[in-house]
Design a protein around this motif. Structure first.
Motif, PDB file in Angstrom:
ATOM      1  N   TYR A   1       0.958  -1.135  -0.519  1.00  0.00           N
ATOM      2  CA  TYR A   1      -0.371   0.291  -0.108  1.00  0.00           C
ATOM      3  C   TYR A   1       0.736   1.504   0.169  1.00  0.00           C
ATOM      4  O   TYR A   1       2.019   1.260   1.308  1.00  0.00           O
ATOM      5  CB  TYR A   1      -1.042   0.008   1.234  1.00  0.00           C
ATOM      6  CG  TYR A   1      -1.526   1.762   1.525  1.00  0.00           C
ATOM      7  CD1 TYR A   1      -2.243   2.549   1.364  1.00  0.00           C
ATOM      8  CD2 TYR A   1      -0.827   1.319   3.476  1.00  0.00           C
ATOM      9  CE1 TYR A   1      -2.427   3.464   1.997  1.00  0.00           C
ATOM     10  CE2 TYR A   1      -1.527   2.828   4.203  1.00  0.00           C
ATOM     11  CZ  TYR A   1      -2.199   3.475   3.331  1.00  0.00           C
ATOM     12  OH  TYR A   1      -2.352   5.099   3.891  1.00  0.00           O
ATOM     13  N   TRP A   2       0.729   2.058  -0.946  1.00  0.00           N
ATOM     14  CA  TRP A   2       1.611   3.200  -1.263  1.00  0.00           C
ATOM     15  C   TRP A   2       0.726   4.552  -1.888  1.00  0.00           C
ATOM     16  O   TRP A   2       1.059   4.411  -3.042  1.00  0.00           O
ATOM     17  CB  TRP A   2       3.081   3.148  -1.557  1.00  0.00           C
ATOM     18  CG  TRP A   2       3.813   3.787  -1.470  1.00  0.00           C
ATOM     19  CD1 TRP A   2       4.643   5.359  -2.555  1.00  0.00           C
ATOM     20  CD2 TRP A   2       4.183   5.031   0.224  1.00  0.00           C
ATOM     21  NE1 TRP A   2       5.624   5.554  -2.414  1.00  0.00           N
ATOM     22  CE2 TRP A   2       5.402   5.544  -0.256  1.00  0.00           C
ATOM     23  CE3 TRP A   2       4.391   4.084   1.216  1.00  0.00           C
ATOM     24  CZ2 TRP A   2       6.178   6.519   0.749  1.00  0.00           C
ATOM     25  CZ3 TRP A   2       5.328   4.596   2.231  1.00  0.00           C
ATOM     26  CH2 TRP A   2       5.286   5.898   2.025  1.00  0.00           C
TER      27      TRP A   2
ATOM     28  N   SER B   1       3.490   1.256  13.382  1.00  0.00           N
ATOM     29  CA  SER B   1       1.050   1.747  13.425  1.00  0.00           C
ATOM     30  C   SER B   1       0.626   0.708  12.932  1.00  0.00           C
ATOM     31  O   SER B   1      -0.469   0.815  13.490  1.00  0.00           O
ATOM     32  CB  SER B   1       1.417   2.457  12.473  1.00  0.00           C
ATOM     33  OG  SER B   1       2.074   2.530  10.764  1.00  0.00           O
TER      34      SER B   1
ATOM     35  N   SER C   1      -4.817   3.985  10.913  1.00  0.00           N
ATOM     36  CA  SER C   1      -2.968   3.839  10.485  1.00  0.00           C
ATOM     37  C   SER C   1      -3.710   3.129   9.063  1.00  0.00           C
ATOM     38  O   SER C   1      -4.574   1.503   9.861  1.00  0.00           O
ATOM     39  CB  SER C   1      -2.014   3.619  10.991  1.00  0.00           C
ATOM     40  OG  SER C   1      -1.505   3.210  10.378  1.00  0.00           O
ATOM     41  N   GLY C   2      -3.310   3.320   7.995  1.00  0.00           N
ATOM     42  CA  GLY C   2      -4.541   2.502   6.727  1.00  0.00           C
ATOM     43  C   GLY C   2      -3.858   0.814   6.740  1.00  0.00           C
ATOM     44  O   GLY C   2      -4.407   0.150   6.964  1.00  0.00           O
ATOM     45  N   SER C   3      -2.624   0.303   7.233  1.00  0.00           N
ATOM     46  CA  SER C   3      -2.192  -0.791   7.138  1.00  0.00           C
ATOM     47  C   SER C   3      -2.323  -2.078   7.841  1.00  0.00           C
ATOM     48  O   SER C   3      -2.336  -3.207   8.315  1.00  0.00           O
ATOM     49  CB  SER C   3      -0.873  -0.937   7.245  1.00  0.00           C
ATOM     50  OG  SER C   3      -0.102  -0.745   8.538  1.00  0.00           O
TER      51      SER C   3
ATOM     52  N   MET D   1       4.115   9.273   1.624  1.00  0.00           N
ATOM     53  CA  MET D   1       2.765   8.959   0.727  1.00  0.00           C
ATOM     54  C   MET D   1       2.430   9.283   0.158  1.00  0.00           C
ATOM     55  O   MET D   1       1.656   9.809  -0.782  1.00  0.00           O
ATOM     56  CB  MET D   1       1.838   7.828   1.093  1.00  0.00           C
ATOM     57  CG  MET D   1       1.360   6.752   0.838  1.00  0.00           C
ATOM     58  SD  MET D   1       0.325   5.620   1.877  1.00  0.00           S
ATOM     59  CE  MET D   1       1.593   4.383   2.316  1.00  0.00           C
TER      60      MET D   1
HETATM   61  O1  PMV Z   1      -0.454   1.935   7.163  1.00  0.00           O
HETATM   62  P1  PMV Z   1       1.341   3.016   6.987  1.00  0.00           P
HETATM   63  O2  PMV Z   1       1.111   4.434   6.680  1.00  0.00           O
HETATM   64  O3  PMV Z   1       2.153   2.341   8.481  1.00  0.00           O
HETATM   65  O4  PMV Z   1       1.411   2.371   5.883  1.00  0.00           O
HETATM   66  C1  PMV Z   1       2.567   1.777   4.948  1.00  0.00           C
HETATM   67  C2  PMV Z   1       3.546   1.713   4.200  1.00  0.00           C
HETATM   68  C3  PMV Z   1       3.989   0.200   4.126  1.00  0.00           C
HETATM   69  O5  PMV Z   1       4.482   0.008   4.817  1.00  0.00           O
HETATM   70  C4  PMV Z   1       5.226   1.144   3.428  1.00  0.00           C
HETATM   71  C5  PMV Z   1       3.458  -0.257   2.523  1.00  0.00           C
HETATM   72  C6  PMV Z   1       2.572  -1.920   3.278  1.00  0.00           C
HETATM   73  O6  PMV Z   1       1.602  -2.280   2.542  1.00  0.00           O
HETATM   74  O7  PMV Z   1       2.446  -2.135   4.804  1.00  0.00           O
END
Ligand code: PMV
Length: 345
Positions: free
Chosen positions: A17-18, A120, A152-154, A212
């Motif tokens: 996810y980016w 996160s 946090s998205g992930s 992002m």
């Molecule tokens: O949800 P975040 O902000 O932790 O974004 C995660 C982004 C990546 O770890 C780089 C890719 C992913 O899909 O986990």
């Protein structure tokens, strides 16, 4: 008592996810697939209390039982931004439960924070379940993934069991509940390993959320968007058939594609270090020597090596005595986020 404790695994993205099509709602530009990690766990206790003027948040020192020594002595110092992000997330839950009480939050990781292992993800997944349960909200798994996504998205991928797909929702985006995560396969489906090679424990200086935001400035961004749906199908197929070669080749391709985008955004984001490259080279030489092991890297310099359980010993053997591999975290696939009875305070 308005108190609950949850544990949540971090997850490693096989398809990354980016980029977001809605920043406020954290709706991703593309779907992603991940595996929950058994040794990278966050435990969080939340209690809503009378008389608190603001949320009181404490990070306990890491409880790294599988490491030779904990990284830090004292409690992790939290930045104002981190505290504000957590309070803002708690506001969403307060609003839903129609309360104004502030909360005491105590949280603990089993792994170093901020180094490309998604703290996160496990952090907001554990917080979403513990805080919603503490106020008496009973959410379905789907609703919980949507709530965790707002932190946090992930994090939404850490809620369901095992191997998880996060839907991006329809192209227009903008609707809260069309982007959610669900389990493709239970953690018992395929005995994979994610051996995280820690090359540094320094915290990265740019968060995924910040990085992002500039994704569309990369000339490679559109190309990546076109390719991702095909790779999603390939990973689903590889998981279903337990095909390590298809899985490995596809996740490497997707990892490289995400890092190409990161490195060509404005300003460029380079998470790799010389040590990262050394581990990639080492992985490649293991593959050439007949060990089916593949790499993937998130937003940090550490490298995740993916292989089947039967090859774990051979991979560890090649990593031992390598100075570049400061520490290893060995993960199996794990169940999702759940409530536990033992509280942290
Ligand atoms: O949800 P975040 O902000 O932790 O974004 C995660 C982004 C990546 O770890 C780089 C890719 C992913 O899909 O986990």
């Amino acid at each position: 008592m308005m108190k609950a404790t949850a544990i949540a695994p971090a997850n490693i993205a096989f398809i990354k996810y980016w980029g977001k099509k809605d920043d406020a709602l954290r709706i991703p530009s593309n779907p992603s697939i991940s595996m929950n990690l058994s040794a990278a766990i966050t435990t969080t206790t939340v209690e809503f209390l009378e008389g608190l003027k603001k949320d009181v948040i404490t990070f306990l020192p890491e409880n790294c039982t599988f490491f030779p020594r904990p990284r830090e002595k004292g409690a992790h110092t939290m930045t104002e931004n981190e505290a504000a992000r957590i309070s803002h997330f708690l506001d969403l839950i307060r609003k839903r439960a129609n309360i104004s009480l502030r909360a005491k939050v105590v949280t603990q990781n089993t792994f170093p924070k901020g180094t490309g292992i998604a703290s996160s993800a496990s952090g907001f997944a554990a917080l979403a379940l513990a805080a919603s349960r503490a106020v008496g909200l009973v959410l379905s798994e789907k609703e919980l993934t949507i709530l965790a996504r707002m932190g946090s998205g992930s994090a939404c991928r850490s809620i369901p069991d095992g191997f998880v797909l996060w839907e991006a929702g329809p192209p227009a985006g903008g609707s809260l509940d069309t982007s959610y995560a669900y389990s493709l396969f239970s953690y018992t489906h395929w005995d994979l390993r994610d051996i995280v090679v820690i090359v540094t424990e320094e915290e990265k200086n740019i968060s995924s959320t910040g990085g992002m935001a500039d994704v569309e400035t990369s000339p490679l961004w559109q190309k990546r968007q076109k390719e991702v749906s095909e790779r999603i199908e390939e990973v689903k197929d590889a998981l279903a058939r337990k095909d390590i070669v298809l899985l490995g080749e596809t996740i490497e391709e997707d990892c490289l594609s995400m890092h190409e985008v990161m490195q060509t955004q404005q300003p460029p984001l380079v998470y790799w270090t010389e040590e990262t490259r050394q581990v990639i080279d080492l992985t490649r030489s293991m593959l050439t020597n007949g060990i089916p092991v593949y790499f993937t890297i998130d937003a940090g310099p550490n490298v995740h090596l993916i292989c089947e359980a039967k090859d774990e010993g051979r991979v560890l053997d090649k990593l031992k005595d390598r100075e570049v591999a400061k520490r290893l975290i060995i993960n199996k696939p794990a169940a999702g986020t759940r409530i536990i009875k033992e509280h942290l305070f």
